[in-house]
Motif scaffolding. Structure first.
Motif, PDB file in Angstrom:
ATOM      1  N   TYR A  23       0.832  -1.204   0.000  1.00  0.00           N
ATOM      2  CA  TYR A  23       0.000   0.000   0.000  1.00  0.00           C
ATOM      3  C   TYR A  23       0.865   1.252   0.000  1.00  0.00           C
ATOM      4  O   TYR A  23       0.602   2.212  -0.699  1.00  0.00           O
ATOM      5  CB  TYR A  23      -0.925   0.012   1.205  1.00  0.00           C
ATOM      6  CG  TYR A  23      -1.956  -1.094   1.184  1.00  0.00           C
ATOM      7  CD1 TYR A  23      -2.912  -1.157   0.160  1.00  0.00           C
ATOM      8  CD2 TYR A  23      -1.985  -2.059   2.173  1.00  0.00           C
ATOM      9  CE1 TYR A  23      -3.856  -2.180   0.139  1.00  0.00           C
ATOM     10  CE2 TYR A  23      -2.923  -3.070   2.168  1.00  0.00           C
ATOM     11  CZ  TYR A  23      -3.856  -3.131   1.153  1.00  0.00           C
ATOM     12  OH  TYR A  23      -4.785  -4.116   1.135  1.00  0.00           O
ATOM     13  N   TYR A  24       1.891   1.199   0.835  1.00  0.00           N
ATOM     14  CA  TYR A  24       2.788   2.363   0.919  1.00  0.00           C
ATOM     15  C   TYR A  24       3.512   2.572  -0.410  1.00  0.00           C
ATOM     16  O   TYR A  24       3.630   3.689  -0.904  1.00  0.00           O
ATOM     17  CB  TYR A  24       3.810   2.179   2.043  1.00  0.00           C
ATOM     18  CG  TYR A  24       3.192   2.297   3.419  1.00  0.00           C
ATOM     19  CD1 TYR A  24       2.739   3.532   3.888  1.00  0.00           C
ATOM     20  CD2 TYR A  24       3.068   1.192   4.237  1.00  0.00           C
ATOM     21  CE1 TYR A  24       2.173   3.640   5.142  1.00  0.00           C
ATOM     22  CE2 TYR A  24       2.498   1.291   5.487  1.00  0.00           C
ATOM     23  CZ  TYR A  24       2.051   2.515   5.944  1.00  0.00           C
ATOM     24  OH  TYR A  24       1.495   2.633   7.170  1.00  0.00           O
ATOM     25  N   GLU A  25       3.982   1.436  -0.980  1.00  0.00           N
ATOM     26  CA  GLU A  25       4.700   1.537  -2.246  1.00  0.00           C
ATOM     27  C   GLU A  25       3.798   2.120  -3.335  1.00  0.00           C
ATOM     28  O   GLU A  25       4.181   3.045  -4.044  1.00  0.00           O
ATOM     29  CB  GLU A  25       5.219   0.162  -2.675  1.00  0.00           C
ATOM     30  CG  GLU A  25       6.470  -0.242  -1.908  1.00  0.00           C
ATOM     31  CD  GLU A  25       6.719  -1.740  -1.952  1.00  0.00           C
ATOM     32  OE1 GLU A  25       6.130  -2.429  -2.815  1.00  0.00           O
ATOM     33  OE2 GLU A  25       7.499  -2.218  -1.100  1.00  0.00           O
ATOM     34  N   ALA A  58       1.176   3.995  -2.951  1.00  0.00           N
ATOM     35  CA  ALA A  58       0.906   5.403  -2.686  1.00  0.00           C
ATOM     36  C   ALA A  58       2.081   6.273  -3.106  1.00  0.00           C
ATOM     37  O   ALA A  58       1.910   7.347  -3.690  1.00  0.00           O
ATOM     38  CB  ALA A  58       0.615   5.593  -1.200  1.00  0.00           C
ATOM     39  N   LYS A  59       3.298   5.764  -2.813  1.00  0.00           N
ATOM     40  CA  LYS A  59       4.493   6.541  -3.171  1.00  0.00           C
ATOM     41  C   LYS A  59       4.601   6.695  -4.692  1.00  0.00           C
ATOM     42  O   LYS A  59       4.917   7.763  -5.194  1.00  0.00           O
ATOM     43  CB  LYS A  59       5.747   5.863  -2.615  1.00  0.00           C
ATOM     44  CG  LYS A  59       6.073   6.355  -1.216  1.00  0.00           C
ATOM     45  CD  LYS A  59       7.370   5.738  -0.720  1.00  0.00           C
ATOM     46  CE  LYS A  59       7.408   5.758   0.791  1.00  0.00           C
ATOM     47  NZ  LYS A  59       8.156   4.618   1.329  1.00  0.00           N
ATOM     48  N   ILE A  60       4.337   5.581  -5.398  1.00  0.00           N
ATOM     49  CA  ILE A  60       4.414   5.631  -6.872  1.00  0.00           C
ATOM     50  C   ILE A  60       3.405   6.638  -7.416  1.00  0.00           C
ATOM     51  O   ILE A  60       3.673   7.387  -8.339  1.00  0.00           O
ATOM     52  CB  ILE A  60       4.176   4.228  -7.476  1.00  0.00           C
ATOM     53  CG1 ILE A  60       5.364   3.326  -7.118  1.00  0.00           C
ATOM     54  CG2 ILE A  60       3.987   4.291  -8.996  1.00  0.00           C
ATOM     55  CD1 ILE A  60       5.104   1.863  -7.332  1.00  0.00           C
ATOM     56  N   ASP A  61       2.238   6.700  -6.740  1.00  0.00           N
ATOM     57  CA  ASP A  61       1.226   7.673  -7.171  1.00  0.00           C
ATOM     58  C   ASP A  61       1.584   9.100  -6.787  1.00  0.00           C
ATOM     59  O   ASP A  61       0.832  10.032  -7.077  1.00  0.00           O
ATOM     60  CB  ASP A  61      -0.137   7.311  -6.574  1.00  0.00           C
ATOM     61  CG  ASP A  61      -0.704   6.052  -7.226  1.00  0.00           C
ATOM     62  OD1 ASP A  61      -0.168   5.677  -8.288  1.00  0.00           O
ATOM     63  OD2 ASP A  61      -1.646   5.456  -6.674  1.00  0.00           O
ATOM     64  N   GLY A  62       2.679   9.243  -6.032  1.00  0.00           N
ATOM     65  CA  GLY A  62       3.134  10.588  -5.686  1.00  0.00           C
ATOM     66  C   GLY A  62       2.447  11.187  -4.481  1.00  0.00           C
ATOM     67  O   GLY A  62       2.358  12.410  -4.352  1.00  0.00           O
ATOM     68  N   GLN A 112      -0.533  12.734   3.197  1.00  0.00           N
ATOM     69  CA  GLN A 112      -1.583  11.993   2.473  1.00  0.00           C
ATOM     70  C   GLN A 112      -1.481  10.501   2.759  1.00  0.00           C
ATOM     71  O   GLN A 112      -2.487   9.835   2.971  1.00  0.00           O
ATOM     72  CB  GLN A 112      -1.468  12.246   0.968  1.00  0.00           C
ATOM     73  CG  GLN A 112      -2.088  13.572   0.563  1.00  0.00           C
ATOM     74  CD  GLN A 112      -1.797  13.908  -0.886  1.00  0.00           C
ATOM     75  OE1 GLN A 112      -0.717  13.602  -1.409  1.00  0.00           O
ATOM     76  NE2 GLN A 112      -2.765  14.534  -1.541  1.00  0.00           N
ATOM     77  N   ILE A 113      -0.255  10.012   2.779  1.00  0.00           N
ATOM     78  CA  ILE A 113      -0.072   8.579   3.073  1.00  0.00           C
ATOM     79  C   ILE A 113      -0.632   8.253   4.440  1.00  0.00           C
ATOM     80  O   ILE A 113      -1.349   7.275   4.629  1.00  0.00           O
ATOM     81  CB  ILE A 113       1.424   8.182   2.985  1.00  0.00           C
ATOM     82  CG1 ILE A 113       1.890   8.253   1.526  1.00  0.00           C
ATOM     83  CG2 ILE A 113       1.653   6.787   3.545  1.00  0.00           C
ATOM     84  CD1 ILE A 113       3.352   7.933   1.329  1.00  0.00           C
TER      85      ILE A 113
END
Lengths: 434, 324
Positions: free
Chosen positions: B215-217, B219-223, B228-229
């Motif tokens: 999930y974190y990965e 979210a990070k890829i989505d910027g 927000q995370i």
């Protein structure tokens, strides 16, 4: 192997605990314990110099009565003592002898756990009419329920005024205040800014938040704690309001209110002209001040008045007959003129026998402490607090609510007392008076 | 062993085995939890003094309770305590857990430090804090004075904190009803938060580590930003843990006793009864001289009802926002 090791550690720990406990349990009495002596566990709340004085007398009793061994067991404070007694009675294993306030004794009588003492002093090892008449007036009545004496006065005290004579003399004051007006006037004159920095550094008086002080002022002002039937609060009437107003004026304008016994330390340090305290305060202050000190009876309001404080002793009905008899012997010995005089001289508690005041043991003490004779004379008109359990709980409301609220100047004396009176009324609601 | 397989075929053994496994815990719970609750319920209709039932009084104890201003005061004090301790403890524990969940240096050290108060004896902790709060000799006032502030009475201060704040900014008048919890109660609350936080951190940490990395990965890829995370990933996925911590902290806070008993007074519950919480009120009514276990049982049941209804409320309302 590991398991064996664990067991070893546990065994050592257990063994050392047992040894430690055994070491603690003995106290200092084992050298006088005769084999086969009747043991009388005595639960009390005496600590510090009072505990030392009591232990000394218990040792003396055990030494002179080889057939009896009184075991002095201190519970530290009265609240802990009451909880232990109540729990022990509930468990069916009370001690033989214990200190108890009148409200506790009332509870014990109701439960059938207090042994009537009447039978003992009417019996062969009893007290003569002469002996009984020698007790301080009112003290035995205060231990009597429905015509039967259930407990005996043990450690009783009255309030007294403690004066720093050096500060008094510096102000040209030659005697203790005899009336409220003088009390306030002298406190005002003793309140000073000695070094001129704009801050007061010598106070006329000081005190702590104490229901006992208020109760004394109340009775001096002609008031009463409860109504005559003992079922309603009466302290919030105008006499009480005036008394609390006086107390607040005295302690906040010309004095300091401290938490706990700090006011006593300030007095010992010579920063306060006079303080009120129990006669027992003497034993706690002994040797801790360098000025000339005198004690004096409480100043009179509309009338003289004082309440006796402190506990009595009871024998538990659950004990064996020979234990009860042994306990009675101890009580009789402890309240005999000579012993009560020595107890009083050492601790500051008042002797429970009138003849004790004139005894040799007391004479030295009376010479030593200026004004003590007059302080003890207050016993002649002393009163006793209501004994009901409801009042025992209600008194807390008076101290925590009214006296504290007024002395901290959060509430006016009138609203403070009314609030407490309501709480006390709630205490009486549904409680069967004894 | 054909009978066993027959039984097993008839699905008889499994419930039986399960029951057997449940017996030890069940016995303990019934003897030490259920029976005392049932007996407290029973005793609350009787006068019980010194271990003896003296007589049936019906609902008299409950009536007396309702008429006792001290009871209502202690209830109000407890409400202040819970309302203060629960949110602050949750917030601080979550904050610390999120920080400790990162790969920071000396992680083990910090985790130990936060957990240390939990494993320290509450009695020792209370005595040390009592000294820290001492008006004349305490560490806290010493530091305050060093920093140029005035000293406070702390555990001896019966004034409400809102009233004190109003006075401090020069307001002459403040409504009595809004004085707030006394500073003394705040002092006790500080200790409770300080002590309880380590336990909540551990629970939160376990919850955080249960959140899958994907999930974190993603979210990070989505910027997504850190904030927000946290809001969109951590907070919703942590909600079962948060809910548990909320429930358990609330219940424990309602039952606070030891710190009150050791830190306040004399008399306990002071100054002016502003720290007399409901459990201490119960204790006083049951165990002091003149105490009535029947009455104390009635208090216990009222407390039980309050905690139960609050827990049910939390399950009905708050749990809707929990994502399992």
């Amino acid at each position: 192997m590991k398991r064996i090791f664990t067991f070893g550690v546990l065994a050592v720990a257990l063994a050392s605990t047992v040894v430690l406990l055994a070491g603690c349990g003995g106290g200092g009495e084992e050298e006088t314990a005769a084999i086969g002596a009747v043991k009388v566990p005595f639960w009390h709340a005496m600590g510090g110099p009072l505990g030392d004085a009591l232990d000394e007398l218990v040792l003396e009793f055990n030494a002179t009565h080889p057939e009896i061994e009184v075991e002095s067991i201190s519970m530290g404070r009265y609240q802990a003592l009451s909880q232990k007694i109540m729990a022990a009675v509930a468990a069916g294993e009370p001690p033989v002898l214990a200190q108890a306030y009148e409200a506790w004794t009332g509870e014990l009588i109701e439960n059938g756990s207090a042994e009537p003492l009447q039978g003992f002093f009417d019996g062969p090892d009893g007290l003569s009419e002469e002996d009984l008449a020698d007790f301080v007036p009112g003290m035995l009545d205060n231990n009597t329920w429905d015509g039967v004496v259930y407990s005996f006065p043990f450690n009783k005290s009255v309030r007294a005024l403690y004066l720093n004579k050096n500060l008094f003399e510096a102000e040209g004051l030659t005697r203790a205040p005899a009336t409220w007006r003088e009390y306030e006037d002298m406190a005002r004159r003793l309140t000073k800014d000695t070094d001129g920095d704009g801050e007061i550094d010598q106070w006329g008086t000081a005190g702590q938040i104490s229901a006992w002080m208020f109760e004394n002022l109340l009775i001096q002002n002609g008031g009463q704690i409860l109504t005559d039937d003992g079922k309603h609060a009466a302290f919030a009437r105008s006499e009480g309001v005036e008394a609390l107003e006086f107390m607040v004026r005295l302690l906040t304008k010309y004095g300091k209110v401290t938490s706990g016994y700090e006011y006593q330390n300030d007095f010992q340090a010579g920063k306060v002209g006079m303080i009120e305290g129990s006669t027992v305060s003497l034993s706690f202050m002994e040797g801790k001040y360098t000025f000339d000190m005198a004690v004096a009876p409480l100043p009179a309001g509309k009338q003289k008045g004082c309440f006796v404080a402190g506990t009595n002793v009871v024998i538990f009905a659950e004990a064996k007959q020979q234990e009860k008899e042994a306990a009675w012997k101890f009580i009789k010995w402890f309240t005999s003129p000579d012993v009560t005089a020595r107890w009083a001289a050492k601790t500051g508690y008042v002797p429970v026998r009138m003849s004790a005041i004139e005894s040799e043991a007391m004479a030295a003490r009376l010479d030593e402490v200026e004004g003590l004779r007059e302080v003890l004379a207050q016993l002649e008109f002393a009163s006793y607090e209501p004994r009901s359990a409801a009042w025992y709980a209600g008194r807390k409301h008076l101290e925590e609510g009214a006296v504290e609220g007024a002395l901290r100047q959060i509430l006016t004396p009138k609203e403070a007392l009314q609030g407490s009176a309501e709480a006390v009324e709630a205490e009486f609601l549904g409680v069967v008076p004894m | 062993m054909s009978w066993l397989s027959t039984l097993r075929r008839r699905r008889f053994v499994d419930p039986l085995t399960a029951a057997l496994y449940l017996v030890p815990a069940g016995v303990v719970i019934v003897i030490f939890r259920m029976l005392p609750i049932a007996s407290a319920f029973f005793l609350s209709f009787f006068d019980v003094k010194m271990g003896r039932i003296r007589g049936f009084v019906g609902l008299a104890h409950y009536a007396k309770l309702g008429a006792d201003p001290t009871f209502w005061n202690s209830l109000g004090t407890t409400a202040y305590y819970v309302a203060g301790v629960v949110p602050v403890s949750l917030f601080l524990a979550l904050l610390a857990a999120v920080v400790l969940n990162r790969k920071i240096r000396a992680l083990g050290f910090y985790r130990t430090v936060y957990f240390l108060p939990v494993v320290t004896s509450l009695v020792a902790v209370s005595m040390v804090w009592k000294w820290i709060f001492h008006p004349r000799l305490g560490l806290l006032n010493y530091l305050l004075e060093r920093l140029g502030g005035g000293s406070l009475l702390w555990l001896d201060e019966p004034h409400g904190i809102f009233e004190m704040a109003a006075t401090a900014v020069g307001w002459q008048w403040w409504p009595d009803g809004l004085a707030g919890p006394s500073l003394a109660l705040i002092a006790v609350m500080i200790v409770a938060i300080w002590r309880g936080i380590g336990y909540n951190i551990v629970i939160f940490l376990a919850g955080l580590q249960n959140i899958p990395d994907q999930y974190y990965e993603a979210a990070k890829i989505d910027g997504a930003s850190t904030m927000q995370i946290f809001r969109r990933v951590t907070w919703p996925l942590l909600s079962p843990t948060t809910f548990y911590v909320l429930l358990s902290t609330t219940i424990v806070s309602f039952q606070v006793f030891t710190q009150i008993y050791l830190m306040t007074g004399p008399p306990v519950g002071g100054p002016m009864g502003t720290t007399k919480v409901i459990v201490y009120y119960l204790f006083e009514r049951g165990f002091d001289a003149g105490g009535n276990m029947g009455f104390a049982s009635a208090v216990a049941l009222v407390l039980f009802a309050i905690i139960l209804s609050l827990t049910l409320f939390q399950r009905r309302i708050v749990e809707r926002r929990v994502y399992y």
